[in-house]
Design an enzyme around this catalytic site. Structure first.
Site, PDB file in Angstrom:
ATOM      1  N   LYS A 114      -3.265  42.141  11.650  1.00 45.27           N
ATOM      2  CA  LYS A 114      -4.356  42.756  10.890  1.00 45.27           C
ATOM      3  C   LYS A 114      -5.689  42.671  11.613  1.00 45.27           C
ATOM      4  O   LYS A 114      -6.548  43.538  11.444  1.00 45.27           O
ATOM      5  CB  LYS A 114      -4.483  42.118   9.501  1.00 45.27           C
ATOM      6  CG  LYS A 114      -3.376  42.529   8.574  1.00 45.27           C
ATOM      7  CD  LYS A 114      -3.796  42.370   7.119  1.00 45.27           C
ATOM      8  CE  LYS A 114      -2.709  42.874   6.193  1.00 45.27           C
ATOM      9  NZ  LYS A 114      -3.010  42.624   4.782  1.00 45.27           N
ATOM     10  N   LYS A 197       7.219  48.591   9.319  1.00 48.82           N
ATOM     11  CA  LYS A 197       7.621  48.486   7.912  1.00 48.82           C
ATOM     12  C   LYS A 197       6.887  49.550   7.090  1.00 48.82           C
ATOM     13  O   LYS A 197       5.808  49.996   7.495  1.00 48.82           O
ATOM     14  CB  LYS A 197       7.337  47.083   7.371  1.00 48.82           C
ATOM     15  CG  LYS A 197       5.859  46.731   7.251  1.00 48.82           C
ATOM     16  CD  LYS A 197       5.654  45.383   6.560  1.00 48.82           C
ATOM     17  CE  LYS A 197       4.157  45.084   6.493  1.00 48.82           C
ATOM     18  NZ  LYS A 197       3.793  43.816   5.910  1.00 48.82           N
ATOM     19  N   LYS A 200       1.395  50.037   2.674  1.00 45.02           N
ATOM     20  CA  LYS A 200       0.288  50.713   1.986  1.00 45.02           C
ATOM     21  C   LYS A 200      -0.804  51.105   2.952  1.00 45.02           C
ATOM     22  O   LYS A 200      -1.572  52.019   2.700  1.00 45.02           O
ATOM     23  CB  LYS A 200      -0.330  49.767   0.941  1.00 45.02           C
ATOM     24  CG  LYS A 200       0.580  49.433  -0.215  1.00 45.02           C
ATOM     25  CD  LYS A 200      -0.141  48.559  -1.233  1.00 45.02           C
ATOM     26  CE  LYS A 200      -0.130  47.116  -0.825  1.00 45.02           C
ATOM     27  NZ  LYS A 200       0.546  46.191  -1.706  1.00 45.02           N
TER      28      LYS A 200
HETATM   29  P1  TYM Z   1       2.026  42.953  -0.260  1.00 39.31           P
HETATM   30  O1  TYM Z   1       1.015  43.392  -1.268  1.00 39.31           O
HETATM   31  O2  TYM Z   1       1.882  43.447   1.124  1.00 39.31           O
HETATM   32  O3  TYM Z   1       3.483  43.329  -0.749  1.00 39.31           O
HETATM   33  C1  TYM Z   1       3.990  42.957  -2.034  1.00 39.31           C
HETATM   34  C2  TYM Z   1       5.464  42.611  -1.928  1.00 39.31           C
HETATM   35  O4  TYM Z   1       6.193  43.703  -1.379  1.00 39.31           O
HETATM   36  C3  TYM Z   1       6.936  43.270  -0.239  1.00 39.31           C
HETATM   37  N1  TYM Z   1       6.973  44.364   0.747  1.00 39.31           N
HETATM   38  C4  TYM Z   1       8.086  44.839   1.298  1.00 39.31           C
HETATM   39  N2  TYM Z   1       9.384  44.513   1.146  1.00 39.31           N
HETATM   40  C5  TYM Z   1      10.297  45.218   1.852  1.00 39.31           C
HETATM   41  N3  TYM Z   1       9.965  46.235   2.699  1.00 39.31           N
HETATM   42  C6  TYM Z   1       8.673  46.598   2.877  1.00 39.31           C
HETATM   43  N4  TYM Z   1       8.357  47.605   3.686  1.00 39.31           N
HETATM   44  C7  TYM Z   1       7.662  45.881   2.170  1.00 39.31           C
HETATM   45  N5  TYM Z   1       6.300  45.976   2.115  1.00 39.31           N
HETATM   46  C8  TYM Z   1       5.903  45.032   1.240  1.00 39.31           C
HETATM   47  C9  TYM Z   1       6.169  42.071   0.300  1.00 39.31           C
HETATM   48  O5  TYM Z   1       6.992  41.220   1.065  1.00 39.31           O
HETATM   49  C10 TYM Z   1       5.703  41.414  -0.977  1.00 39.31           C
HETATM   50  O6  TYM Z   1       6.718  40.592  -1.518  1.00 39.31           O
HETATM   51  N6  TYM Z   1       0.445  38.305   0.802  1.00 39.31           N
HETATM   52  C11 TYM Z   1       1.217  39.114  -0.156  1.00 39.31           C
HETATM   53  C12 TYM Z   1       0.690  39.038  -1.564  1.00 39.31           C
HETATM   54  C13 TYM Z   1       0.600  37.665  -2.088  1.00 39.31           C
HETATM   55  C14 TYM Z   1       1.688  36.820  -2.483  1.00 39.31           C
HETATM   56  C15 TYM Z   1       1.081  35.631  -2.925  1.00 39.31           C
HETATM   57  C16 TYM Z   1       3.074  36.980  -2.506  1.00 39.31           C
HETATM   58  C17 TYM Z   1      -0.552  36.971  -2.282  1.00 39.31           C
HETATM   59  N7  TYM Z   1      -0.274  35.731  -2.803  1.00 39.31           N
HETATM   60  C18 TYM Z   1       1.858  34.546  -3.394  1.00 39.31           C
HETATM   61  C19 TYM Z   1       3.836  35.897  -2.951  1.00 39.31           C
HETATM   62  C20 TYM Z   1       3.239  34.708  -3.399  1.00 39.31           C
HETATM   63  C21 TYM Z   1       1.142  40.566   0.289  1.00 39.31           C
HETATM   64  O7  TYM Z   1       0.229  40.981   0.971  1.00 39.31           O
HETATM   65  O8  TYM Z   1       2.117  41.363  -0.249  1.00 39.31           O
END
Ligand code: TYM
Length: 334
Positions: A114, A197, A200
């Site tokens: 990032k 991957k 968003k």
């Molecule tokens: P984020 O917002 O990027 O994504 C949310 C969830 O979706 C999953 N994900 C995917 N799984 C499979 N294939 C993909 N292409 C894909 N893109 C996203 C992510 O693995 C996630 O589970 N840091 C985290 C948010 C967060 C969080 C937490 C998660 C903040 N605090 C505490 C768990 C526990 C994030 O940016 O996810």
């Protein structure tokens, strides 16, 4: 068992979020036994590690809440809230920042991706982001954290932080949270590039299927999805070295809860020209009901805000208990 997971409100929900995370969340929520709890939150504190227009952040937070509810998260059974309404997340993050080591954070691949070439110009928050994520789960003494594969490293860090806190202060305060990675869809890929991957933050909307796409959007995106000229292989081995082909077959199989091998049997020898329309209809069938509920929910933003406020009050009650124990362990005066 206490399940905790979050998602950032930095754009609309896509098929990767759904298959990698939210579908598991809904299934786990539906399987909760008495005494077990699930907390799902919208990580708005995480979102501002990269500048967000305030009006867009507010809108995205409501939209993600609506999309989560449309996908089956039920605020009567799971605690659904946005992170900034529970200030204990930020408070615990500070204490944990004093536990985590700079060397540990330097190894985080997401920060490297990032911040790119401009590491010095990244926010301090972006660097400390995984510590806030550790606070998110440790605050509730989470035992299980359902996430996509890309979050595994952050969860391992949370375990290291919990262990060091417990050891430094001679307490058994934090249980070690277990990451639960969706076996079927650990990482859904971009429709334009099988090496990336689905995300968003990809500038091309053609790279992802949003949960809010219309049936026609979905058909068009799948028609234009990158593939190779080879036909669908007989077996899983035949997908090796073909990330785009593998991705499309995996999406089909996961949405139908079938093994990849069984889908391959149905389509072996056919070209993607035949497979893609079938895949598009499988996606449309899965997302159309979610889409319809999403639009209904979004028509009543006050109801969404009220559900989030109610969830935040429930989360705060749990969060305060842990934070009181943390204060005592650390030696803060009452
Ligand atoms: P984020 O917002 O990027 O994504 C949310 C969830 O979706 C999953 N994900 C995917 N799984 C499979 N294939 C993909 N292409 C894909 N893109 C996203 C992510 O693995 C996630 O589970 N840091 C985290 C948010 C967060 C969080 C937490 C998660 C903040 N605090 C505490 C768990 C526990 C994030 O940016 O996810």
């Amino acid at each position: 068992m206490r399940i905790v997971s979050g998602i950032q409100p930095t754009g609309s929900l896509h098929l990767g979020n759904y298959l990698g995370a939210i579908r598991q969340w809904v299934r786990m929520q539906d399987a909760l036994q008495p005494g077990q709890q699930a907390l799902f939150f919208i990580a708005d504190l995480h979102a501002i590690t990269v500048f967000q227009e305030p009006a867009s952040l507010r809108q995205a937070t409501r939209e993600i809440a609506a999309a989560m509810m449309a996908a089956g998260i039920d605020p009567a059974r799971a605690i659904l809230f946005n992170q900034s309404q529970v200030p204990e997340h930020a408070e615990l993050a500070w204490v944990l920042e004093c536990i985590a080591r700079i060397g540990w954070l330097n190894r985080m691949t997401q920060f490297k991706e990032k911040s790119g070439k401009d590491r010095e110009g990244a926010s301090v928050g972006l660097f400390a982001y995984p510590v806030l994520q550790a606070a998110d789960v440790l605050l509730y003494k989470a035992t299980h954290v359902p996430v996509g594969d890309d979050q595994k490293q952050h969860l391992e860090l949370a375990r290291d932080i919990a262990t060091k806190f417990n050891t430094d202060y001679g307490v058994e305060l934090f249980p070690l949270p277990e990451p639960l990675i969706a076996a079927a869809a650990p990482r859904v890929r971009s429709l334009r590039d099988g090496a990336a991957k689905m995300s968003k933050s990809d500038p091309s909307d053609m790279s992802r299927i949003n949960l809010t796409d219309t049936a026609d959007d979905i058909r068009q995106k799948i028609r234009k999805a990158r593939t190779d000229p080879e036909p669908i292989p007989q077996d899983v081995k035949g997908l090796e070295g073909r990330p785009e082909a593998r991705n499309l077959v995996e999406i089909y199989a996961t949405l139908q809860d079938r093994p990849v091998a069984s889908v391959l049997q149905d389509y072996a020898g056919q070209g993607f020209g035949q497979f893609k329309p079938a895949l598009a209809e499988v996606i449309v069938a899965a997302l159309e009901p979610i889409n319809a509920r999403f639009r209904d929910l979004l028509a009543h933003p006050q109801a969404i805000d009220a559900a989030l406020a109610n969830g935040a009050a429930q989360a705060r009650a749990l969060a305060r208990e842990t934070l009181a124990e943390v204060h005592a362990a650390v030696g803060f005066l009452k």
